[in-house]
Design a protein around this motif. Structure first.
Motif, PDB file in Angstrom:
ATOM      1  N   HIS A   4       3.594   1.102 -42.508  1.00  0.00           N
ATOM      2  CA  HIS A   4       4.887   0.633 -43.019  1.00  0.00           C
ATOM      3  C   HIS A   4       5.761  -0.004 -41.939  1.00  0.00           C
ATOM      4  O   HIS A   4       6.614  -0.835 -42.235  1.00  0.00           O
ATOM      5  CB  HIS A   4       5.621   1.793 -43.693  1.00  0.00           C
ATOM      6  N   ASP A   5       5.544   0.403 -40.685  1.00  0.00           N
ATOM      7  CA  ASP A   5       6.311  -0.196 -39.590  1.00  0.00           C
ATOM      8  C   ASP A   5       5.790  -1.586 -39.216  1.00  0.00           C
ATOM      9  O   ASP A   5       6.368  -2.270 -38.376  1.00  0.00           O
ATOM     10  CB  ASP A   5       6.242   0.697 -38.348  1.00  0.00           C
ATOM     11  N   SER A  41       0.252   5.049 -44.132  1.00  0.00           N
ATOM     12  CA  SER A  41       0.904   5.707 -42.997  1.00  0.00           C
ATOM     13  C   SER A  41       2.250   5.065 -42.632  1.00  0.00           C
ATOM     14  O   SER A  41       2.543   3.925 -43.006  1.00  0.00           O
ATOM     15  CB  SER A  41      -0.011   5.629 -41.775  1.00  0.00           C
ATOM     16  N   GLN A  42       3.013   5.805 -41.853  1.00  0.00           N
ATOM     17  CA  GLN A  42       4.264   5.253 -41.323  1.00  0.00           C
ATOM     18  C   GLN A  42       3.966   4.058 -40.423  1.00  0.00           C
ATOM     19  O   GLN A  42       4.711   3.077 -40.405  1.00  0.00           O
ATOM     20  CB  GLN A  42       5.027   6.323 -40.541  1.00  0.00           C
ATOM     21  N   ASP A  43       2.870   4.156 -39.655  1.00  0.00           N
ATOM     22  CA  ASP A  43       2.485   3.027 -38.797  1.00  0.00           C
ATOM     23  C   ASP A  43       2.252   1.773 -39.630  1.00  0.00           C
ATOM     24  O   ASP A  43       2.697   0.679 -39.249  1.00  0.00           O
ATOM     25  CB  ASP A  43       1.227   3.376 -38.004  1.00  0.00           C
ATOM     26  N   ARG A  70       4.390   3.821 -50.542  1.00  0.00           N
ATOM     27  CA  ARG A  70       5.217   4.776 -49.789  1.00  0.00           C
ATOM     28  C   ARG A  70       4.681   6.185 -49.979  1.00  0.00           C
ATOM     29  O   ARG A  70       4.392   6.601 -51.093  1.00  0.00           O
ATOM     30  CB  ARG A  70       6.672   4.707 -50.263  1.00  0.00           C
TER      31      ARG A  70
END
Ligand SMILES: [Fe+2]
Length: 178
Positions: free
Chosen positions: A71-72, A67-69, A63
Motif C-alpha cells: 500500500h505504501d 501488505s502495508q508495504d 486494504r
C-alpha cells in the motif's frame, strides 16, 4: 473495446472542482524515467505536472489483505469511471503508479482491460501465458476474468489502464493472491 473508450473520452468534460488526495506512492514520481517516445512522454509529462492536484486512490478490497508495504508503493487516479473525476458507468480510464520491484499478486475482474505502459519495465503473467516484460509504448490486454499478476522492474512503473463492460466492480485477488 477501444471505440467505447474513445467515445467516453470524447464525452468527458472537466468537473468544476477536483480535490487532491495524496498517497505515499507519489514519492516515486520523482524517479519516473521518460522513455524518449514523443507520444508517450507527452502523456507522462502532462500527468506528472497534474499528479499533485489529483485524487489518488487504492482498491478498497485490498486494504487489510495486501501488505502495508504494497500500500505504501502503489496508487492510481481514476480519470473516468464510476465515482471518478468524470462519471461513467461502463468505461474506466485511469493512470496508476507502482514502486520498484513490487509484486502485484494474481487478480481478476469482469471488465475487459487494456494497459498502456507509460514508464518502467513491468512483467505481466497471465494464468494462460508465459511472463512477458513490457516496455513504454506497449499495450497489454486481459479478457474478462483472466487472472493476471505483475512484477514491477527496477524503476517506477506508470500504467494507463482502460476497462470496458462491467466496470463498477473492482479487481479482486485470485485465491488470496500469490
Ligand atoms: Fe487488471
Amino acid at each position: 473495446m477501444v471505440a467505447a473508450v474513445l467515445d467516453a473520452l470524447d464525452e468527458a468534460r472537466s468537473p468544476a472542482k477536483v480535490e487532491a488526495r495524496h498517497l505515499p506512492v507519489l514519492r516515486h514520481l520523482e524517479a519516473v524515467e521518460l522513455c524518449g517516445d514523443a507520444a508517450v512522454d507527452a502523456v507522462m509529462e502532462e500527468f506528472l505536472s497534474l499528479a499533485p492536484a489529483l485524487p489518488w486512490i487504492q482498491t478498497a478490497g485490498y486494504r487489510g489483505v495486501l501488505s502495508q508495504d504494497f500500500h505504501d508503493n502503489y496508487g492510481y487516479v481514476q480519470l473516468i469511471g464510476p465515482t471518478s473525476i468524470v462519471e461513467h458507468r461502463s468505461v474506466r480510464v485511469g493512470i496508476g503508479v507502482w514502486g520498484p520491484n513490487l509484486h502485484y499478486p494474481s487478480h481478476h475482474h469482469e471488465a475487459e482491460e487494456l494497459y498502456h505502459v507509460l514508464a518502467g519495465e513491468p512483467t505481466f503473467t497471465s494464468a494462460d501465458g508465459a511472463p512477458r516484460t513490457a516496455q513504454p509504448g506497449d499495450a497489454v490486454h486481459h479478457a474478462p476474468w483472466q487472472p493476471h499478476q505483475q512484477d514491477f522492474g527496477a524503476t517506477p512503473t506508470v500504467l494507463l489502464y482502460c476497462w470496458t463492460g462491467e466496470v463498477v466492480t473492482d479487481a479482486a485477488l485470485v485465491d488470496g493472491g500469490c
